[in-house]
Design an enzyme around this catalytic site. Structure first.
Site, PDB file in Angstrom:
ATOM      1  CG  ASN A 156      -0.316  -0.172   2.508  1.00 52.15           C
ATOM      2  OD1 ASN A 156       0.593  -0.975   2.672  1.00 52.15           O
ATOM      3  ND2 ASN A 156      -0.767   0.580   3.493  1.00 52.15           N
ATOM      4  N   GLY A 232       2.392  -5.501   7.751  1.00 51.74           N
ATOM      5  CA  GLY A 232       1.446  -6.337   7.019  1.00 51.74           C
ATOM      6  C   GLY A 232       0.295  -6.750   7.911  1.00 51.74           C
ATOM      7  CD  GLU A 252       1.214  -0.665  10.666  1.00 49.22           C
ATOM      8  OE1 GLU A 252       0.140  -1.216  10.984  1.00 49.22           O
ATOM      9  OE2 GLU A 252       1.450  -0.238   9.524  1.00 49.22           O
ATOM     10  CG  LEU A 253       1.296  -6.894  13.230  1.00 45.39           C
ATOM     11  CD1 LEU A 253       1.101  -7.946  14.310  1.00 45.39           C
ATOM     12  CD2 LEU A 253       1.993  -7.492  12.018  1.00 45.39           C
ATOM     13  CB  CYS A 286      -2.254   0.427   8.626  1.00 48.87           C
ATOM     14  SG  CYS A 286      -0.937   1.654   8.544  1.00 48.87           S
ATOM     15  CD  GLU A 380      -6.001  -3.455   8.522  1.00 49.05           C
ATOM     16  OE1 GLU A 380      -5.426  -2.356   8.423  1.00 49.05           O
ATOM     17  OE2 GLU A 380      -5.398  -4.536   8.592  1.00 49.05           O
TER      18      GLU A 380
END
Length: 480
Positions: A156, A232, A252-253, A286, A380
């Site tokens: 992204n 991801g 960073e999820l 995110c 999400e």
């Protein structure tokens, strides 16, 4: 003169190499192949790790000035070719040309931040004599590199999120192995091109293109890799953590970002801000706004403003100057979003705007009356869908905001400082944006979340801390 290799070769231990097996890169807007990259094999990754061990020693030996100069020169390279970088970002991914220009500009800034923070990576003296019997001891600590860092990046933000790992990694004196998303490898290769042009020594950087199933486990399981920096999905992050063994992890999820709209705010401004925050990068962000909680007394008025704002988002070709939003990364993802919306509708939700799919394009969608147990409320969505909910109080809004297994960032719109501070203290997230949507970030701030949103913090200065270790030096003085 820089070697024009982006999109055709991969950077393996500082050398541009090719392979017969290739992976096509498609433009999600029309499905056309725009390029191809080598499909690295397990043996390539093993070699990359071996070379990175040598590269770690080279990187550590670079002076602070050399690290600064390399990062600044790479930033200048991007700036001089910003339109070229932007077109690459837009063509291989979902961003419009205007969004891509912004990302290219930010990537250059991220590299410059690395240069600035390299000089600030200092230690401090320690008062050993605070403990009785140590009057003859003195010392300090300093930072030393972790060693070999694996950077696994998403589609992204295919340039700036790579820069957010490589810039602090190099600034701290590490060797980097970058595995970019299979869908969007071209931007990462162009960043490698910039760093090679800037004089980064060979063996310090690898950007290896390949399928995760072929090379991923080799990278994350290797005992020679000292740290994994991953951006991801939660499921993939958990799998990596289980396979990684004893090494540093920064993850960073993703998120399911909430926003709170209080009755005292300017509702139109809030709706415009939240629309931008929900549909940037086609919602594949995110930080994207997913759930909005509005005080009941102004719910209907806010709904009108939000519906109008969402309906006005202009769809079109990504390279068009007046396009607001393009397609998702592929049709499979658009179909998944469609399925989640249909599930929400079957459970009693209704559509206020959007709800239509055309191939990989999913129209900006606004939903209401979606039950709390719907998938799209709990997980999400990573797509262009936002939901609105009435609440009777700030306490209810905070409680419902915290009910998901994510906590990256949140926003609250209010003129009441007490309400703002209450939200800031009680929202279980890594960042609270006051009178702004959750989709706000500058590259210098600490960035990360709690719960299923990850481990550690990015933001260049904070990532450098993650990518270095503290070493204590203590002198015992015989005649003091």
């Amino acid at each position: 003169m820089a070697t024009k290799t982006a999109g055709r070769k991969m950077l393996l231990g500082g050398e541009w190499v090719d392979r017969e097996d290739r992976i096509p890169v498609y433009d999600p807007e029309n499905g056309e192949q725009i390029d191809s990259v080598p499909a690295a094999a397990k043996e390539d990754m093993e070699y990359a790790i071996q070379v990175a061990e040598e590269g770690a020693a080279i990187a550590e030996s670079l002076t602070v000035r050399e690290r600064m100069d390399i990062l600044n020169k790479a930033a200048a390279y991007i700036d001089e070719r910003r339109e070229e970088f932007a077109e690459t970002i837009a063509k291989e991914g979902s961003k419009t040309i205007n969004e891509a220009r912004g990302e290219a500009k930010r990537a250059a800034e991220t590299l410059r931040l690395g240069a600035e923070e390299a000089r600030r990576l200092t230690g401090e003296s320690i008062n050993f004599d605070q403990m009785p019997g140590n009057e003859n001891r003195m010392g300090y600590y300093y930072h030393f590199p972790v060693g070999v860092i694996a950077a696994i990046t998403p589609f992204n933000d295919p340039l700036n999120l790579v820069a957010h790992k490589v810039s602090p990694g190099i600034a701290a004196g590490n060797a980097m192995i970058v595995k970019p998303a299979t869908e969007t490898p071209l931007s990462a290769l162009k960043l490698a091109e910039a760093l090679v042009h800037a004089g980064l020594p060979k063996k310090v950087l690898t950007v290896i293109t390949g399928r995760g199933r072929d090379i991923g486990d080799t990278l994350v399981e290797s005992s020679k890799v000292n740290m994994i920096s991953f951006t991801g999905g939660l499921e993939t992050g958990e799998a990596i953590a289980k396979k990684a063994g004893l090494k540093k992890l920064s993850m960073e999820l993703g998120s399911n970002s909430p926003a709170i709209v209080m009755a005292d705010t300017d509702l139109k401004k809030a709706a415009d801000s939240l629309t931008s925050g929900a549909f940037a990068a086609s919602g594949q962000n995110c930080l994207g706004v997913q759930r909005i909680f509005i005080e009941s007394s102004v719910y209907d008025e806010f709904k009108k403003h939000m519906t109008k704002a969402v309906s006005s988002v202009k769809l079109g070709r990504k390279l068009s100057e007046d396009t607001d939003m393009g397609p998702l990364i592929n049709e499979k993802e658009a179909k998944r979003v469609q399925e989640w919306v249909e599930e929400a509708l079957d459970a009693g939700g209704n559509i206020l705007a959007g709800g239509k799919r055309e191939g990989a394009l999913y129209h900006p969608t606004l939903l209401e009356n979606v039950p709390e147990d719907a998938t799209i409320v709990k997980e999400e969505v990573f797509g262009p869908v936002v939901m609105i909910f009435p609440v009777d109080s700030l306490d209810e809004a905070i409680t419902r905001s915290n009910q998901v297994n994510y906590g990256l960032q949140a926003g609250i719109f209010t003129k009441n400082i007490d309400a703002a501070m209450k939200a800031a203290r009680r929202l279980h997230v890594g960042g609270v944006m006051i009178n702004d949507s959750s989709d706000f970030r500058i590259d210098a701030m600490p960035f990360g979340g709690v719960k299923g949103s990850g481990l550690g913090r990015e933001g260049v200065a904070f990532a450098i801390e993650e990518m270095s270790e503290k070493r204590i030096i203590c002198f015992k003085l015989e005649d003091f």
